[in-house]
Design an enzyme around this catalytic site. Sequence first.
Site, PDB file in Angstrom:
ATOM      1  N   CYS A  13       0.821  -1.312   0.096  1.00 27.05           N
ATOM      2  CA  CYS A  13       0.095  -0.088  -0.123  1.00 27.05           C
ATOM      3  C   CYS A  13       0.873   1.217   0.062  1.00 27.05           C
ATOM      4  O   CYS A  13       1.912   1.388   0.689  1.00 27.05           O
ATOM      5  CB  CYS A  13      -0.820   0.002   1.238  1.00 27.05           C
ATOM      6  SG  CYS A  13      -2.094   1.447   1.181  1.00 27.05           S
ATOM      7  N   PRO A  14       0.693   2.183  -0.759  1.00 24.43           N
ATOM      8  CA  PRO A  14      -0.455   2.302  -1.852  1.00 24.43           C
ATOM      9  C   PRO A  14      -0.210   1.930  -3.024  1.00 24.43           C
ATOM     10  O   PRO A  14      -1.137   2.483  -3.991  1.00 24.43           O
ATOM     11  CB  PRO A  14      -0.885   3.995  -1.603  1.00 24.43           C
ATOM     12  CG  PRO A  14       0.312   4.368  -1.761  1.00 24.43           C
ATOM     13  CD  PRO A  14       1.368   3.362  -0.812  1.00 24.43           C
TER      14      PRO A  14
END
Length: 74
Positions: A13-14
């Site tokens: 993430c992200p």
Amino acid sequence: MADDVYDLRGLNCPLPVLKAKKRLAAMAPGSRLWLETTDPLAIIDIPAFCAEDGHRLMATEEQPGCHRFLIERG
């Protein structure tokens, strides 16, 4: 016609959402894309991304070592 597969395994993430967003933006509406990711937060992030950006989450699969998401571009 087979759906494209976008291998995002190993990214955290992200990055899976950012890369999926860019890839989907280059596709025609109604096109489908499988995302494969090992990011444990993807099970939260990918559905939220689809809802926010107007894409349709068609399927979610748990596979050994990864999750797969079939997205139809909105």
